[in-house]
Design an enzyme around this catalytic site. Structure first.
Site, PDB file in Angstrom:
ATOM      1  N   HIS A 101      10.112   5.320  -7.164  1.00 32.51           N
ATOM      2  CA  HIS A 101       9.930   6.235  -8.290  1.00 32.51           C
ATOM      3  C   HIS A 101       8.648   5.885  -9.036  1.00 32.51           C
ATOM      4  O   HIS A 101       8.389   4.713  -9.329  1.00 32.51           O
ATOM      5  CB  HIS A 101      11.103   6.130  -9.267  1.00 32.51           C
ATOM      6  CG  HIS A 101      12.357   6.777  -8.773  1.00 32.51           C
ATOM      7  ND1 HIS A 101      13.612   6.428  -9.230  1.00 32.51           N
ATOM      8  CD2 HIS A 101      12.561   7.755  -7.856  1.00 32.51           C
ATOM      9  CE1 HIS A 101      14.524   7.157  -8.614  1.00 32.51           C
ATOM     10  NE2 HIS A 101      13.910   7.982  -7.791  1.00 32.51           N
ATOM     11  N   ARG A 113      13.910   8.281   1.251  1.00 28.07           N
ATOM     12  CA  ARG A 113      14.018   9.734   1.329  1.00 28.07           C
ATOM     13  C   ARG A 113      14.045  10.166   2.792  1.00 28.07           C
ATOM     14  O   ARG A 113      13.600   9.434   3.685  1.00 28.07           O
ATOM     15  CB  ARG A 113      12.836  10.403   0.625  1.00 28.07           C
ATOM     16  CG  ARG A 113      12.671  10.019  -0.846  1.00 28.07           C
ATOM     17  CD  ARG A 113      11.413  10.649  -1.425  1.00 28.07           C
ATOM     18  NE  ARG A 113      11.222  10.355  -2.842  1.00 28.07           N
ATOM     19  CZ  ARG A 113      10.512   9.331  -3.312  1.00 28.07           C
ATOM     20  NH1 ARG A 113       9.910   8.499  -2.461  1.00 28.07           N
ATOM     21  NH2 ARG A 113      10.388   9.132  -4.608  1.00 28.07           N
ATOM     22  N   ARG A 163      20.970   8.390  -0.814  1.00 28.03           N
ATOM     23  CA  ARG A 163      19.964   7.720  -1.652  1.00 28.03           C
ATOM     24  C   ARG A 163      20.513   7.504  -3.061  1.00 28.03           C
ATOM     25  O   ARG A 163      20.383   6.418  -3.626  1.00 28.03           O
ATOM     26  CB  ARG A 163      18.698   8.574  -1.687  1.00 28.03           C
ATOM     27  CG  ARG A 163      17.577   8.084  -2.608  1.00 28.03           C
ATOM     28  CD  ARG A 163      16.356   8.973  -2.382  1.00 28.03           C
ATOM     29  NE  ARG A 163      15.359   8.889  -3.436  1.00 28.03           N
ATOM     30  CZ  ARG A 163      14.362   8.003  -3.451  1.00 28.03           C
ATOM     31  NH1 ARG A 163      14.275   7.095  -2.495  1.00 28.03           N
ATOM     32  NH2 ARG A 163      13.466   8.017  -4.424  1.00 28.03           N
ATOM     33  N   LYS A 179       5.819   9.308  -1.554  1.00 25.41           N
ATOM     34  CA  LYS A 179       5.129  10.457  -2.130  1.00 25.41           C
ATOM     35  C   LYS A 179       3.717  10.061  -2.539  1.00 25.41           C
ATOM     36  O   LYS A 179       3.476   8.962  -3.027  1.00 25.41           O
ATOM     37  CB  LYS A 179       5.899  10.979  -3.352  1.00 25.41           C
ATOM     38  CG  LYS A 179       7.194  11.700  -3.009  1.00 25.41           C
ATOM     39  CD  LYS A 179       7.824  12.287  -4.253  1.00 25.41           C
ATOM     40  CE  LYS A 179       9.062  13.109  -3.929  1.00 25.41           C
ATOM     41  NZ  LYS A 179       9.665  13.692  -5.150  1.00 25.41           N
ATOM     42  N   TYR A 191      20.458   7.018 -13.101  1.00 24.21           N
ATOM     43  CA  TYR A 191      21.559   6.330 -12.433  1.00 24.21           C
ATOM     44  C   TYR A 191      22.368   5.468 -13.385  1.00 24.21           C
ATOM     45  O   TYR A 191      23.489   5.081 -13.068  1.00 24.21           O
ATOM     46  CB  TYR A 191      21.024   5.495 -11.277  1.00 24.21           C
ATOM     47  CG  TYR A 191      20.381   6.341 -10.219  1.00 24.21           C
ATOM     48  CD1 TYR A 191      21.146   7.170  -9.400  1.00 24.21           C
ATOM     49  CD2 TYR A 191      19.007   6.353 -10.054  1.00 24.21           C
ATOM     50  CE1 TYR A 191      20.559   7.977  -8.454  1.00 24.21           C
ATOM     51  CE2 TYR A 191      18.408   7.157  -9.096  1.00 24.21           C
ATOM     52  CZ  TYR A 191      19.184   7.972  -8.305  1.00 24.21           C
ATOM     53  OH  TYR A 191      18.594   8.769  -7.380  1.00 24.21           O
ATOM     54  N   HIS A 227      20.118  13.075   0.579  1.00 28.52           N
ATOM     55  CA  HIS A 227      19.694  12.568  -0.721  1.00 28.52           C
ATOM     56  C   HIS A 227      20.874  11.969  -1.480  1.00 28.52           C
ATOM     57  O   HIS A 227      20.698  11.108  -2.346  1.00 28.52           O
ATOM     58  CB  HIS A 227      19.045  13.692  -1.535  1.00 28.52           C
ATOM     59  CG  HIS A 227      17.914  13.220  -2.388  1.00 28.52           C
ATOM     60  ND1 HIS A 227      16.742  12.733  -1.858  1.00 28.52           N
ATOM     61  CD2 HIS A 227      17.775  13.147  -3.748  1.00 28.52           C
ATOM     62  CE1 HIS A 227      15.921  12.385  -2.848  1.00 28.52           C
ATOM     63  NE2 HIS A 227      16.530  12.627  -3.990  1.00 28.52           N
TER      64      HIS A 227
END
Length: 305
Positions: free
Chosen positions: A275, A154, A252, A178, A284, A249
């Protein structure tokens, strides 16, 4: 002694924000979003005559969300605002400020997931191979794009990288994602070469007392900012021409899509992207139908004639 639920709503929201900041250590983005959502709830509650925490019930919450739905807010925003309200009332209930948790009665709007826009493999190759990488800023931009596409990190993760996060011997980079979760991501050879060239021939020309250990620097020597990265990506794509304009993004998304097209399994892609849920990674699979058909033909006993 104050009875449970007698406090003013704005005071309770402010206390909840302090809790999120001090005890939950949520990301600044999540904190801003939740605080903004709950301030909006306070404004609506005041308009309908609800000022006390004890007066906040499920009917008020549902009416607040219904009004926003009528105003055309997206499903994603409604889902986040529902989550903010539920977290707030659950916190009040845990602290025994209220005797019942009205947020438990709220449903969660299903988010509509648009398929991410991506580059195809030839477009990605053109973008990275045809860039003008002259001078310190050119070398930096080359390394930034190679790293974004080569690792799928990210923007915030890239900007937070320090030089010591690189392990050139193992060909990996340590990423702080994150929620403060750390992961190790493989670093492909083109990205490793671009970063090495930036470190040896580009970064020293920009580094100063403001630089610290930051891997990527802005023109004035400070740590590279996310907004600058966005300008770099849009600008470099425009220079190449005939390549769809994407935000960082999008690189990514492209990295994840191309990994799956190349045969990577979902679990591995989930680990690389950081994730928390495999469900997030599964989006995806919808942008690689040909790859799924190929796998089916090869693996299923009746996949071919």
């Amino acid at each position: 002694m104050t009875e449970a639920g007698d406090g003013e709503l704005p005071e309770a929201v402010a206390e909840f924000g302090r809790y999120l900041r001090g005890e939950r250590d949520v990301s600044p983005h999540t904190l801003r979003a939740y605080e903004g959502d709950l301030r909006d709830l306070c404004r609506y509650a005041a308009e309908v005559g609800v000022r006390k925490v004890s007066e906040l019930d499920v009917n008020v919450l549902r009416a607040w969300l219904a009004l926003q739905h009528a105003d055309g807010l997206s499903r994603a925003t409604l889902a986040r605002r529902t989550a903010a309200a539920r977290a707030f009332t659950a916190h009040l209930h845990r602290r025994r400020v209220i005797t019942h948790d009205p947020g438990q009665l709220l449903g969660t709007p299903k988010r509509h997931r648009d398929l991410p826009r991506v580059l195809d493999q030839d477009e990605a190759a053109r973008l990275l191979d045809e860039m003008d990488a002259e001078g310190p800023l050119g070398l930096r931009d080359q390394a930034v794009l190679e790293l974004l596409y080569g690792t799928g990190v990210r923007v915030g993760e890239l900007c937070g990288l320090d030089i010591d996060d690189l392990d050139t011997g193992r060909g990996t980079v340590r990423v702080l994602g994150k929620g403060g979760k750390e992961r190790t991501v493989p670093l492909g050879e083109p990205a490793a070469r671009a970063v090495a060239t930036w470190l040896s021939a580009g970064r020293p020309a920009l580094a100063n007392e403001r630089s610290g250990p930051a891997l990527f620097l802005g023109a004035r020597g400070g740590r590279l900012h996310a907004n600058t990265v966005r300008r770099i990506v849009h600008g470099r794509i425009a220079e190449v021409g005939d390549v769809p304009d994407l935000a960082p993004h999008g690189l990514r998304h492209s990295a994840a899509t191309h990994l799956l097209e190349g045969g990577a399994d979902l679990r591995s892609v989930q680990e690389i992207l950081g994730h928390a849920s495999l469900q997030t990674t599964q989006i995806y699979t919808h942008v690689t139908p040909e790859r799924l058909r190929q796998v089916h033909r090869q693996a299923h006993p009746r996949g071919t004639e």
